[in-house]
Scaffold this active site. Structure first.
Site, PDB file in Angstrom:
ATOM      1  N   ASP A   9       0.858  -1.180   0.000  1.00 47.59           N
ATOM      2  CA  ASP A   9       0.000   0.000   0.000  1.00 47.59           C
ATOM      3  C   ASP A   9       0.898   1.235   0.000  1.00 47.59           C
ATOM      4  O   ASP A   9       1.696   1.426   0.914  1.00 47.59           O
ATOM      5  CB  ASP A   9      -0.859  -0.058   1.272  1.00 47.59           C
ATOM      6  CG  ASP A   9      -1.815   1.113   1.396  1.00 47.59           C
ATOM      7  OD1 ASP A   9      -1.608   2.157   0.728  1.00 47.59           O
ATOM      8  OD2 ASP A   9      -2.769   0.996   2.181  1.00 47.59           O
ATOM      9  N   GLY A  31      -9.553   4.406  -5.467  1.00 47.85           N
ATOM     10  CA  GLY A  31      -8.221   3.822  -5.638  1.00 47.85           C
ATOM     11  C   GLY A  31      -7.162   4.486  -4.765  1.00 47.85           C
ATOM     12  O   GLY A  31      -7.390   4.799  -3.599  1.00 47.85           O
ATOM     13  N   ASP A  33      -5.941   7.433  -4.878  1.00 50.23           N
ATOM     14  CA  ASP A  33      -6.352   8.784  -4.512  1.00 50.23           C
ATOM     15  C   ASP A  33      -7.174   8.771  -3.214  1.00 50.23           C
ATOM     16  O   ASP A  33      -6.885   9.516  -2.264  1.00 50.23           O
ATOM     17  CB  ASP A  33      -7.208   9.317  -5.681  1.00 50.23           C
ATOM     18  CG  ASP A  33      -7.316  10.817  -5.701  1.00 50.23           C
ATOM     19  OD1 ASP A  33      -6.587  11.471  -4.935  1.00 50.23           O
ATOM     20  OD2 ASP A  33      -8.124  11.334  -6.496  1.00 50.23           O
ATOM     21  N   SER A 121      -2.815   4.928 -13.816  1.00 45.42           N
ATOM     22  CA  SER A 121      -3.825   4.637 -14.857  1.00 45.42           C
ATOM     23  C   SER A 121      -4.245   3.169 -14.961  1.00 45.42           C
ATOM     24  O   SER A 121      -5.130   2.852 -15.746  1.00 45.42           O
ATOM     25  CB  SER A 121      -3.380   5.126 -16.257  1.00 45.42           C
ATOM     26  OG  SER A 121      -3.501   6.524 -16.358  1.00 45.42           O
ATOM     27  N   THR A 122      -3.622   2.279 -14.192  1.00 40.36           N
ATOM     28  CA  THR A 122      -3.929   0.852 -14.381  1.00 40.36           C
ATOM     29  C   THR A 122      -5.114   0.362 -13.553  1.00 40.36           C
ATOM     30  O   THR A 122      -5.424  -0.827 -13.571  1.00 40.36           O
ATOM     31  CB  THR A 122      -2.709  -0.040 -14.057  1.00 40.36           C
ATOM     32  OG1 THR A 122      -2.427   0.059 -12.651  1.00 40.36           O
ATOM     33  CG2 THR A 122      -1.495   0.361 -14.860  1.00 40.36           C
ATOM     34  N   GLY A 123      -5.762   1.274 -12.822  1.00 43.43           N
ATOM     35  CA  GLY A 123      -6.930   0.878 -12.027  1.00 43.43           C
ATOM     36  C   GLY A 123      -8.198   1.330 -12.729  1.00 43.43           C
ATOM     37  O   GLY A 123      -8.573   0.827 -13.796  1.00 43.43           O
ATOM     38  N   TYR A 125      -8.768   3.805 -14.469  1.00 45.98           N
ATOM     39  CA  TYR A 125      -8.557   4.349 -15.813  1.00 45.98           C
ATOM     40  C   TYR A 125      -8.242   3.280 -16.868  1.00 45.98           C
ATOM     41  O   TYR A 125      -8.050   3.598 -18.045  1.00 45.98           O
ATOM     42  CB  TYR A 125      -7.501   5.455 -15.806  1.00 45.98           C
ATOM     43  CG  TYR A 125      -8.018   6.789 -15.254  1.00 45.98           C
ATOM     44  CD1 TYR A 125      -9.337   6.934 -14.812  1.00 45.98           C
ATOM     45  CD2 TYR A 125      -7.199   7.909 -15.177  1.00 45.98           C
ATOM     46  CE1 TYR A 125      -9.812   8.135 -14.303  1.00 45.98           C
ATOM     47  CE2 TYR A 125      -7.671   9.117 -14.679  1.00 45.98           C
ATOM     48  CZ  TYR A 125      -8.975   9.233 -14.243  1.00 45.98           C
ATOM     49  OH  TYR A 125      -9.440  10.431 -13.755  1.00 45.98           O
TER      50      TYR A 125
END
Ligand code: ADP
Length: 168
Positions: A9, A31, A33, A121-123, A125
């Site tokens: 994490d 995510g 953020d 971007s891999t979640g 997005y």
């Protein structure tokens, strides 16, 4: 510059700066953020609001990066960057690369020696992990960042870790 991979994490990472996969509103989301704002406390959001009211009234553009302090997190700074939403019809790789470059630029300006990135971007997005890992590692390797001695990629699960490991 040393590049290391860890599974875990990112909010728990002891690094001078941790990078947030933010959205352009800078006002929080899901995510990474969500986790950063939850654990970091309201100070980070207050600084993000101030940035919106001053430098970024329209939001932070995709591929750009900006720093705040890190509230209650172990890090000194959070560097917020906005990844592109993945598209099958349009190649947005340059924007994803730009997130890593811009974040390292901000880290160097701040004087951060250690920087932790999530897999931007891999979640939510939707960027495929293998390609996201390749772009992340290639860009970080090719970007000069004076004073940055260590870049860690903090991958949330075993699959993401395996993809980064393969790309490395
Ligand atoms: P984006 O909107 O840029 O896709 P997400 O936060 O949805 O951002 O996901 C980016 C990556 O971060 C994903 O691979 C997701 O699994 C991972 N992730 C989610 N929470 C955390 C966390 N607390 N620490 C590290 N990585 C995380």
């Amino acid at each position: 510059m040393r590049i290391i991979l860890v599974q875990g994490d990112i909010t728990e990472r002891r690094a001078d700066a941790i990078v947030n996969a933010a959205n352009s509103s800078l006002l929080g989301g899901g995510g990474v953020d969500g986790a950063i704002h939850r654990r970091g406390g309201p100070e980070i959001l207050a600084e993000c609001r101030a940035l919106r009211a001053s430098a970024y009234p329209e939001g932070l553009p995709t591929g750009h990066a900006v720093a705040t302090t890190a509230g209650r997190l172990q890090a000194r700074w959070v560097i917020h960057t906005v990844g592109p939403v993945h598209s099958r019809s349009e190649d947005r790789s340059h924007l994803l690369a730009s997130c890593y470059r811009a974040s390292l630029g901000v880290a160097a300006e701040l004087g951060a020696h250690t920087v932790a990135f999530p897999a931007i971007s891999t979640g939510i997005y939707g960027w495929p992990l293998d390609d996201g890992a390749r772009i992340a590692l290639k860009t970080v390797r090719e970007t000069p960042a004076p004073g940055v001695e260590e870049v860690s990629f903090v991958l949330f699960d075993a699959t993401a870790y395996a993809e980064f490991d393969r790309a490395l």
